[in-house]
Every structure is written in C-alpha cells, then in structure tokens.
Enzyme design. Structure first.
Site, PDB file in Angstrom:
ATOM      1  N   ASP A   1      42.194  41.985  36.296  1.00 44.60           N
ATOM      2  CA  ASP A   1      42.432  41.085  37.432  1.00 44.60           C
ATOM      3  C   ASP A   1      43.855  41.429  38.195  1.00 44.60           C
ATOM      4  O   ASP A   1      44.974  40.764  38.191  1.00 44.60           O
ATOM      5  CB  ASP A   1      42.741  39.753  36.804  1.00 44.60           C
ATOM      6  CG  ASP A   1      42.375  38.322  37.762  1.00 44.60           C
ATOM      7  OD1 ASP A   1      42.270  38.912  38.953  1.00 44.60           O
ATOM      8  OD2 ASP A   1      42.479  37.323  37.444  1.00 44.60           O
TER       9      ASP A   1
ATOM     10  N   GLY B   1      34.451  31.561  39.581  1.00 36.82           N
ATOM     11  CA  GLY B   1      35.757  30.969  39.833  1.00 36.82           C
ATOM     12  C   GLY B   1      35.812  30.178  41.186  1.00 36.82           C
ATOM     13  O   GLY B   1      34.834  30.358  41.995  1.00 36.82           O
ATOM     14  N   LYS B   2      37.138  29.563  41.733  1.00 30.15           N
ATOM     15  CA  LYS B   2      37.220  29.149  43.055  1.00 30.15           C
ATOM     16  C   LYS B   2      37.091  30.188  44.026  1.00 30.15           C
ATOM     17  O   LYS B   2      36.925  30.080  44.949  1.00 30.15           O
ATOM     18  CB  LYS B   2      38.442  28.381  42.959  1.00 30.15           C
ATOM     19  CG  LYS B   2      38.440  27.066  42.306  1.00 30.15           C
ATOM     20  CD  LYS B   2      39.531  26.198  42.869  1.00 30.15           C
ATOM     21  CE  LYS B   2      41.095  26.631  42.382  1.00 30.15           C
ATOM     22  NZ  LYS B   2      41.448  26.450  41.113  1.00 30.15           N
TER      23      LYS B   2
ATOM     24  N   ILE C   1      28.870  36.655  35.683  1.00 33.79           N
ATOM     25  CA  ILE C   1      29.618  36.540  34.297  1.00 33.79           C
ATOM     26  C   ILE C   1      30.524  35.408  34.422  1.00 33.79           C
ATOM     27  O   ILE C   1      30.648  34.618  33.411  1.00 33.79           O
ATOM     28  CB  ILE C   1      30.516  37.671  34.157  1.00 33.79           C
ATOM     29  CG1 ILE C   1      29.599  38.971  33.888  1.00 33.79           C
ATOM     30  CG2 ILE C   1      31.399  37.599  32.956  1.00 33.79           C
ATOM     31  CD1 ILE C   1      30.068  40.398  33.866  1.00 33.79           C
TER      32      ILE C   1
ATOM     33  N   LYS D   1      33.004  42.294  41.296  1.00 39.64           N
ATOM     34  CA  LYS D   1      33.615  41.007  41.666  1.00 39.64           C
ATOM     35  C   LYS D   1      33.588  40.915  43.153  1.00 39.64           C
ATOM     36  O   LYS D   1      33.902  41.812  44.041  1.00 39.64           O
ATOM     37  CB  LYS D   1      35.036  41.465  41.222  1.00 39.64           C
ATOM     38  CG  LYS D   1      36.151  40.426  41.348  1.00 39.64           C
ATOM     39  CD  LYS D   1      37.321  40.693  40.763  1.00 39.64           C
ATOM     40  CE  LYS D   1      38.342  39.523  41.003  1.00 39.64           C
ATOM     41  NZ  LYS D   1      39.815  39.561  40.326  1.00 39.64           N
TER      42      LYS D   1
ATOM     43  N   VAL E   1      32.017  36.965  39.424  1.00 40.96           N
ATOM     44  CA  VAL E   1      32.045  38.423  38.910  1.00 40.96           C
ATOM     45  C   VAL E   1      30.392  38.461  38.119  1.00 40.96           C
ATOM     46  O   VAL E   1      30.096  37.682  37.464  1.00 40.96           O
ATOM     47  CB  VAL E   1      33.039  38.600  37.756  1.00 40.96           C
ATOM     48  CG1 VAL E   1      32.720  39.944  36.953  1.00 40.96           C
ATOM     49  CG2 VAL E   1      34.204  38.274  38.306  1.00 40.96           C
TER      50      VAL E   1
ATOM     51  N   ASP F   1      50.027  38.156  37.254  1.00 44.36           N
ATOM     52  CA  ASP F   1      49.221  37.068  36.819  1.00 44.36           C
ATOM     53  C   ASP F   1      48.843  37.293  35.497  1.00 44.36           C
ATOM     54  O   ASP F   1      47.813  37.228  34.757  1.00 44.36           O
ATOM     55  CB  ASP F   1      48.032  37.016  37.556  1.00 44.36           C
ATOM     56  CG  ASP F   1      47.169  35.406  37.185  1.00 44.36           C
ATOM     57  OD1 ASP F   1      47.955  34.623  36.644  1.00 44.36           O
ATOM     58  OD2 ASP F   1      46.270  35.256  37.611  1.00 44.36           O
TER      59      ASP F   1
HETATM   60  N1  LIG Z   1      35.427  44.912  34.553  1.00 45.93           N
HETATM   61  C1  LIG Z   1      34.801  43.875  33.845  1.00 45.93           C
HETATM   62  N2  LIG Z   1      33.865  43.837  32.832  1.00 45.93           N
HETATM   63  C2  LIG Z   1      33.381  42.730  32.267  1.00 45.93           C
HETATM   64  N3  LIG Z   1      33.768  41.700  32.375  1.00 45.93           N
HETATM   65  C3  LIG Z   1      34.716  41.429  33.571  1.00 45.93           C
HETATM   66  C4  LIG Z   1      35.447  42.476  34.148  1.00 45.93           C
HETATM   67  N4  LIG Z   1      36.250  42.390  34.985  1.00 45.93           N
HETATM   68  C5  LIG Z   1      36.115  40.811  34.934  1.00 45.93           C
HETATM   69  N5  LIG Z   1      35.199  40.244  34.140  1.00 45.93           N
HETATM   70  C6  LIG Z   1      34.998  38.970  33.756  1.00 45.93           C
HETATM   71  O1  LIG Z   1      35.258  38.175  34.607  1.00 45.93           O
HETATM   72  C7  LIG Z   1      36.220  36.971  34.428  1.00 45.93           C
HETATM   73  C8  LIG Z   1      36.851  37.002  35.750  1.00 45.93           C
HETATM   74  O2  LIG Z   1      37.512  38.317  36.148  1.00 45.93           O
HETATM   75  P1  LIG Z   1      38.818  38.264  36.747  1.00 45.93           P
HETATM   76  O3  LIG Z   1      38.957  39.534  37.172  1.00 45.93           O
HETATM   77  O4  LIG Z   1      40.118  37.694  35.869  1.00 45.93           O
HETATM   78  O5  LIG Z   1      38.706  37.238  37.985  1.00 45.93           O
HETATM   79  P2  LIG Z   1      39.526  35.890  38.296  1.00 45.93           P
HETATM   80  O6  LIG Z   1      40.334  35.372  37.259  1.00 45.93           O
HETATM   81  O7  LIG Z   1      40.110  36.033  39.623  1.00 45.93           O
HETATM   82  O8  LIG Z   1      38.461  35.100  38.597  1.00 45.93           O
HETATM   83  C9  LIG Z   1      37.107  37.655  33.364  1.00 45.93           C
HETATM   84  O9  LIG Z   1      37.676  36.676  32.563  1.00 45.93           O
HETATM   85  C10 LIG Z   1      36.049  38.481  32.564  1.00 45.93           C
HETATM   86  O10 LIG Z   1      35.417  37.472  31.542  1.00 45.93           O
HETATM   87 MG   LIG Z   2      41.629  36.308  35.890  1.00 40.47          MG
END
Ligand SMILES: Nc1ncnc2c1ncn2[C@@H]1O[C@H](COP(=O)(O)OP(=O)(O)O)[C@@H](O)[C@H]1O
Ligand SMILES: [Mg+2]
Length: 267
Positions: free
Chosen positions: A220, A71-72, A68, A90, A76, A203
């Site tokens: 997050d 990131g660095k 999905i 994740k 996900v 954050d």
């Molecule tokens: N439970 C979830 N269900 C669906 N998509 C998710 C979920 N958690 C995260 N995502 C997707 O993954 C992206 C990154 O997740 P996040 O937890 O913000 O990690 P990070 O910002 O540390 O990379 C989110 O912007 C969202 O699009």
């Molecule tokens: Mg995030």
C-alpha cells in the site's frame, strides 16, 4: 479525405467501444475474460473497464478472478498475468470525492509530481502511477514489497503476495512469538526505506504489512513520499507512532518517534 473528416474523437471512441464490446461478446463463449468483466461492470465506469480491457488485450493480464478486498477508494482482485502467474490487481475508484480531499497532501510537495491535474480521474491516475513508482524504488533498494508489474491509468498490477489464490495474512492477524523481534525488524525496514529508497511510507500500520512466510512485506504505497517532501519527517513520525501503538499491547519497549526520526533522518 472525405469520410475521415467526420471521424471525430467521440466517434472513434464509439467505434472502438463497439469493437471492444463485440470482441467481448465473442470471447464470452471462449474464455473467462468476460465473465470477469461482468463483475467489474457492476462497479466501474467505462473508462476503467476500457483500461482493464486494454491490459487483457495487450496480454499483460490474462484473467481476473474474485475480489480480495473492497475498500472505499480501491478494490483489489486476484488474477493472472500473461504468463499465467498469480497477480493482484488494484483498481482505484475514480469517482471518490474523498480521494481528492484526503490525498492531495501526499502529491503536493513530492518533486516527482509537480503539476497536479484538475480532474479527479487524472489525479487518481497520478496516484496509481505514484504507487507503482514507489514500489519500484522500494524494490530497487532491496525491500520486500510486491513487484509492480504493470500500470495503466487507475489500474495497478502487482505480484501476488500469498499462495494458491489465498492472500497472505496481515501482521494484525499473525500471532507473534517474539513481538520485540518483529518490532525491531520492521523499524529496520523503515530505516532502510528511508536511507536506501529515500521514501517514507506514510500509512504504515499492522494493516499494511503482509506476512507471507514468516517475513514482513510492506504494501500500500500510494501515499508514500520521497524524503524531500516537506512533510516527510512528520509522516515518518506518525508511522512510528502507529507501530508503537500496535506493539505496545505486547509490552514491547518502543522508541520515541522523535528519537527515531532524529536517528534515521538527521544522521
Ligand atoms: N500484492 C498483493 N497480493 C495479495 N493481496 C494483496 C496485495 N496487495 C494488496 N492485497 C490485499 O488487499 C488489501 C488492500 O490492499 P491495500 O494496498 O492495503 O489497499 P487499501 O488499504 O488502499 O485498500 C490488503 O490488505 C491485502 O489483503
Ligand atoms: Mg491498506
């Protein structure tokens, strides 16, 4: 006893790995698991692959589909849990040196994590567990967050926010008919998070709020700290600053972060 003496941890490890690999090859014919692992193998170290295999073998995960977001510091994936329900997986990268530098200040000072490990991999595991525990606390306080389903080393399994494999949009991508209403609703959630869950997100921004069906869902939570953390109020102030920055473009009348902290934290 004889042969046992020669079974060092390393050898046991190798044997397990061979078994897993064999299992992996056999299952390749039968189902999608290994296809998914092939994708993972390009990015992750052996330790992470073993962790994902363990989740698959114990039935906590059934399938892993596409990524999905990459990131660095984490990736996900979409997937399904043991019952076939949609989940988000994740996976934190254990090789990131940035991780160590940037993230320590959110671990040190949190009473739940008094002993900070030495190795980066162990710190990342602790971080993953921290996100899991934060989500539990938030959910117990009745706040809309993804349900934490499982955690194993640097892999976190969450309920999927979205539908039919499509993640819900982020706040930043959603047109808001009443920005002031949204602003107030989100401040209400931040207050509830502080008072009931005793957490500060740390954050918060339009990037870490998903909007599945017209309501905000906070995501997050790795960096979230308990309200006892010495920096908790400073982090809270910064969260409000971020929200103010986003909402001021819609001409929303914002509250001063200091004022908000005073009202929420010192009452
Ligand atoms: N439970 C979830 N269900 C669906 N998509 C998710 C979920 N958690 C995260 N995502 C997707 O993954 C992206 C990154 O997740 P996040 O937890 O913000 O990690 P990070 O910002 O540390 O990379 C989110 O912007 C969202 O699009
Ligand atoms: Mg995030």
């Amino acid at each position: 006893m004889g042969w046992r003496k020669h079974l060092t941890r390393e050898k046991v490890d190798q044997r397990l790995l061979k078994q897993e690999v064999r299992y992996d090859r056999e299952s390749r014919m039968k189902n999608k698991r290994s296809e998914n692992l092939d994708t993972l193998e390009e990015v992750f170290d052996r330790r992470t692959i073993m962790t994902v295999l363990r989740l698959l073998n114990t039935g906590k995960l059934k399938e892993i589909h596409g990524v999905i977001k990459s990131g660095k510091e984490s990736r996900v994936y979409r997937g399904t849990d043991g019952e076939g329900g949609e989940v988000a997986i994740k996976i934190f990268l254990t090789t990131s040196a940035i991780f160590r530098q940037g993230r320590l200040k959110y671990l040190v000072g949190d009473q739940r994590f008094r002993e900070i490990p030495h190795s980066t991999a162990d710190i990342v595991d602790m971080w993953t567990l921290k996100e899991y525990k934060n989500l539990q606390l938030a959910q117990e306080a009745g706040i809309n967050v993804p349900t934490p389903i499982a955690v194993e080393k640097n892999v976190l399994v969450l309920s999927f926010i979205g539908k039919d494999g499509k993640p819900a949009p982020l706040l930043r991508d959603v047109p808001l008919s009443s920005p002031t209403g949204w602003y107030k609703a989100i401040l209400g959630i931040v207050k509830q998070l502080y008072r009931k869950a005793k957490l500060v997100h740390g954050d918060l921004s339009e990037y870490n709020i998903m909007v599945p069906n017209g309501y905000p869902v906070l995501i997050d939570f790795g960096q979230a700290v308990t309200t006892e953390h010495p920096q908790a109020q400073a982090f809270l102030e910064r969260d409000i600053e971020n929200l103010n920055h986003y909402f001021s473009q819609f001409k929303v009348k914002t509250v001063s972060p200091q004022e908000f902290v005073k009202r929420v934290a010192k009452a």
